[in-house]
Motif scaffolding. Structure first.
Motif, PDB file in Angstrom:
ATOM      1  N   ARG A 233      -3.935   8.090   5.223  1.00 31.16           N
ATOM      2  CA  ARG A 233      -3.152   7.194   6.057  1.00 31.16           C
ATOM      3  C   ARG A 233      -2.615   7.385   7.362  1.00 31.16           C
ATOM      4  NH1 ARG A 233       1.036   4.532   1.394  1.00 31.16           N
ATOM      5  NH2 ARG A 233       2.000   3.344   3.035  1.00 31.16           N
ATOM      6  N   ARG A 234      -2.801   6.384   8.127  1.00 35.87           N
ATOM      7  CA  ARG A 234      -2.378   6.859   9.557  1.00 35.87           C
ATOM      8  C   ARG A 234      -0.830   6.602   9.525  1.00 35.87           C
ATOM      9  NH1 ARG A 234      -6.832   4.051  13.505  1.00 35.87           N
ATOM     10  NH2 ARG A 234      -8.675   5.368  12.622  1.00 35.87           N
ATOM     11  N   GLU A 235      -0.393   7.253  10.901  1.00 31.60           N
ATOM     12  CA  GLU A 235       1.155   7.048  11.152  1.00 31.60           C
ATOM     13  C   GLU A 235       1.364   5.615  11.387  1.00 31.60           C
ATOM     14  OE1 GLU A 235       4.333   9.018  14.070  1.00 31.60           O
ATOM     15  OE2 GLU A 235       2.221   9.308  14.684  1.00 31.60           O
ATOM     16  N   GLY A 236       2.685   5.204  10.896  1.00 37.07           N
ATOM     17  CA  GLY A 236       3.095   3.992  11.189  1.00 37.07           C
ATOM     18  C   GLY A 236       2.581   2.882   9.940  1.00 37.07           C
ATOM     19  N   ASP A 237       1.638   3.299   9.086  1.00 37.96           N
ATOM     20  CA  ASP A 237       0.986   2.544   8.198  1.00 37.96           C
ATOM     21  C   ASP A 237       2.123   2.267   6.897  1.00 37.96           C
ATOM     22  OD1 ASP A 237      -0.454   0.979   6.472  1.00 37.96           O
ATOM     23  OD2 ASP A 237      -1.767   2.341   6.087  1.00 37.96           O
ATOM     24  N   ALA A 238       2.752   0.962   6.817  1.00 36.04           N
ATOM     25  CA  ALA A 238       3.656   0.724   5.910  1.00 36.04           C
ATOM     26  C   ALA A 238       3.110   0.452   4.415  1.00 36.04           C
ATOM     27  CB  ALA A 238       4.712  -0.253   6.203  1.00 36.04           C
ATOM     28  N   THR A 239       1.881  -0.064   4.549  1.00 39.87           N
ATOM     29  CA  THR A 239       1.285  -0.509   3.338  1.00 39.87           C
ATOM     30  C   THR A 239       0.108   0.139   2.617  1.00 39.87           C
ATOM     31  OG1 THR A 239      -0.134  -2.119   4.372  1.00 39.87           O
ATOM     32  CG2 THR A 239       1.777  -2.906   3.966  1.00 39.87           C
ATOM     33  N   GLY A 240      -0.590   1.062   3.626  1.00 43.60           N
ATOM     34  CA  GLY A 240      -1.773   1.780   2.982  1.00 43.60           C
ATOM     35  C   GLY A 240      -2.928   1.088   3.656  1.00 43.60           C
ATOM     36  N   ILE A 241      -2.870   0.080   4.510  1.00 45.24           N
ATOM     37  CA  ILE A 241      -4.133  -0.724   4.962  1.00 45.24           C
ATOM     38  C   ILE A 241      -5.164   0.165   5.477  1.00 45.24           C
ATOM     39  CG2 ILE A 241      -2.891  -1.371   6.885  1.00 45.24           C
ATOM     40  CD1 ILE A 241      -5.426  -3.442   4.992  1.00 45.24           C
ATOM     41  N   SER A 242      -4.541   1.280   6.210  1.00 47.08           N
ATOM     42  CA  SER A 242      -5.469   2.036   7.200  1.00 47.08           C
ATOM     43  C   SER A 242      -6.323   2.958   6.366  1.00 47.08           C
ATOM     44  CB  SER A 242      -4.545   3.001   8.111  1.00 47.08           C
ATOM     45  OG  SER A 242      -3.520   3.896   7.234  1.00 47.08           O
ATOM     46  N   THR A 243      -6.105   3.184   5.202  1.00 46.55           N
ATOM     47  CA  THR A 243      -6.859   3.944   4.124  1.00 46.55           C
ATOM     48  C   THR A 243      -8.043   3.113   3.702  1.00 46.55           C
ATOM     49  OG1 THR A 243      -5.824   3.320   1.954  1.00 46.55           O
ATOM     50  CG2 THR A 243      -4.986   5.027   3.356  1.00 46.55           C
ATOM     51  N   LEU A 244      -8.134   1.447   3.953  1.00 45.92           N
ATOM     52  CA  LEU A 244      -9.239   0.916   3.601  1.00 45.92           C
ATOM     53  C   LEU A 244     -10.598   0.799   4.683  1.00 45.92           C
ATOM     54  CD1 LEU A 244      -7.265  -1.578   1.465  1.00 45.92           C
ATOM     55  CD2 LEU A 244      -8.371   0.258   0.737  1.00 45.92           C
TER      56      LEU A 244
END
Length: 490
Positions: A233-244
């Motif tokens: 999970r990237r920094e500043g990702d509030a929802t976890g979208i960066s893991t997808l």
């Protein structure tokens, strides 16, 4: 399996005759009671041994009789004419007692006549695997950490390239299990050596670039499809979208890069390992104040070269931080990765709200700058705005007055009104133009205001100053489609 034939029918009748002629021309070969035998120099039958004649090998059994149509020493096969078979396939029926294994199956006799066994062989440019008894393997085949597919029981060749196969996702691929091929199956990619690309060790997925596109495969070798969670999970990702990442439908699998319009919502992923959550993000202030995720018919997403969708970083403090520059244009993606269009508000740490316009709902989503007419607000009103590169403009611009980007205008029938913007008073007409000429202005036919060296006064019907104007009318409100509260930095 066209290349493989039953051993008993290998030689024609003419071949049998020529073989017999060869025997009669050799002094040591003799025919006794219809059977061929070989005698040594003492006239004794040779037993349990091979003898060569005319380029062929023949086996004398323990009675000294030439063996026919049978297995020898569980490793060789002689045909109906007694010739040792080499460089050929033979199929053994289940229950054949003298075969290396009574289970039956396909065998390949190599150039030395011995059945290929216990490993891989390349035959006619295709790879086959044989067990310790020499039986050709087929179906799914696991060789240590490597996975192969060898076709059905009459095939056996290790497959290469793309193949759509069914398998049990819970139990994986069992050795010898023949898969259905074609529609409805899962895509696998088998390399030139027949090995399926699959994740091993602690990795959940492994990726390969195939014909210029990147694909991901799980520990079973199954090609990833749809939205799949992988990566940190990237920094500043509030929802976890960066893991997808997104891989298209069941027949696609190419990792998405660049622009993609998707009707598949990230929340619809079949991946149970994802860390993605919908609804207002509890860990972030960077969420819509008047909207939350509600699915919808689809949205535009933009994926970077690593397949990660762009998203609103919860640490954004300005519109520049909150937007993404792509090919010279700026776009806004919310915390779920969806590109947003329309008139949006961004509340800054000082409590002020800055407007930004990303085109009509059916537009390309590019952030607009300079003067924009006919901007649709959420309440249906169409207004004129002015936007700078950092968002809306407040103050006078080219003779017009703007507040949070929206044109400030006198009400219809009022002719002129006074407004306070940025601790300064402006006299504005119904078109929104600032009146700064030193003169007296009428409202509805009556003298009302005088501008004198930048100061605004009220006047009576005799054009006499009554007093200085010290406050303005209520500034226009703005109906945003959504308002985003950016990070306060606290």
């Amino acid at each position: 399996m066209k290349k493989k034939t039953r051993a008993a029918a290998i030689l024609s009748a003419a071949a049998v005759l020529s073989a017999g002629a060869a025997f009669t021309s050799l002094a040591a070969w003799q025919q006794e009671e219809g059977a061929w035998v070989f005698t040594d120099n003492s006239g004794n039958r040779v037993t349990d041994s091979w003898r060569q004649s005319g380029g062929n090998y023949y086996y004398l059994d323990n009675d000294g009789v030439m063996a026919t149509d049978r297995w020898v020493d569980d490793s060789y096969y002689v045909d109906a004419n007694g010739v040792r078979v080499s460089n050929r396939w033979i199929q053994v029926e289940e229950g054949t007692e003298d075969a290396p294994n009574s289970d039956g199956g396909w065998y390949y006799l190599e150039s030395n006549g011995r059945a290929a066994a216990d490993g891989w062989r390349t035959i006619n440019n295709q790879r086959y695997h044989f067990d310790s008894d020499g039986i050709m393997q087929y179906g799914w085949f696991n060789d240590e950490d490597n996975l192969y597919y060898l076709g059905d029981e009459n095939d056996g060749a290790a497959k290469i390239g793309w193949l759509q196969l069914d398998y049990d996702e819970d139990d994986g691929q069992e050795d010898g299990e023949v898969a259905m091929v074609g529609d409805g199956g899962t895509w696998f990619y088998f390399q030139a050596n027949g090995r399926a690309i699959k994740a091993t060790g602690d990795n959940s997925y492994v990726n390969r670039t195939i014909n210029g596109s990147r694909y991901y495969f799980d520990e079973n070798g199954a090609m990833a499809t749809g939205w799949v969670a992988m990566g940190e999970r990237r920094e500043g990702d509030a929802t976890g979208i960066s893991t997808l990442k997104y891989f298209g439908d069941a027949d696609s699998g190419q990792m998405a890069r660049g622009w993609r319009y998707l009707t598949d919502d990230p929340e619809d992923t079949d991946d149970n390992n994802n860390d993605f959550s919908f609804g207002p993000a509890t860990s972030s202030n960077a969420t819509p104040s008047n909207a939350s995720y509600d699915g919808g018919d689809g949205a535009w997403y933009y994926f970077d070269n690593n397949g990660v969708p762009e998203y609103l970083n919860e640490n954004s403090r300005s519109i520049t931080d909150a937007t993404t520059r792509i090919n010279g244009n700026r776009y806004f993606f919310d915390e779920y990765g969806r590109m947003k269009s329309g008139l949006l508000g961004f509340t800054l740490s000082d409590g002020t709200t800055v407007s930004a316009y990303f085109g009509a709902d059916d537009s390309d989503g590019k952030m607009k700058t300079s003067r924009q007419t006919n901007v649709m607000e959420e309440d249906g009103e169409r207004s004129t705005f002015y936007f700078s590169n950092s968002g809306s403009y407040t103050g006078e611009r080219s003779g017009y007055l703007y507040y949070q980007g929206k044109l400030v205008q006198a009400e219809d029938g009022e002719d002129f009104q006074v407004f306070e913007v940025g601790e300064r008073l402006y006299l504005v007409n119904e078109a929104g133009r600032v009146q700064d000429s030193n003169r007296i202005y009428r409202v509805d036919g009556e003298y009302r205001y005088e501008v004198n060296n930048g100061t605004i006064y009220t006047v009576n019907e005799n054009r006499e100053q009554i007093g200085e104007v010290t406050s303005g009318e209520a500034l226009p409100s703005i109906a945003y489609e959504e308002v985003y509260i950016l990070n306060s930095g606290e």
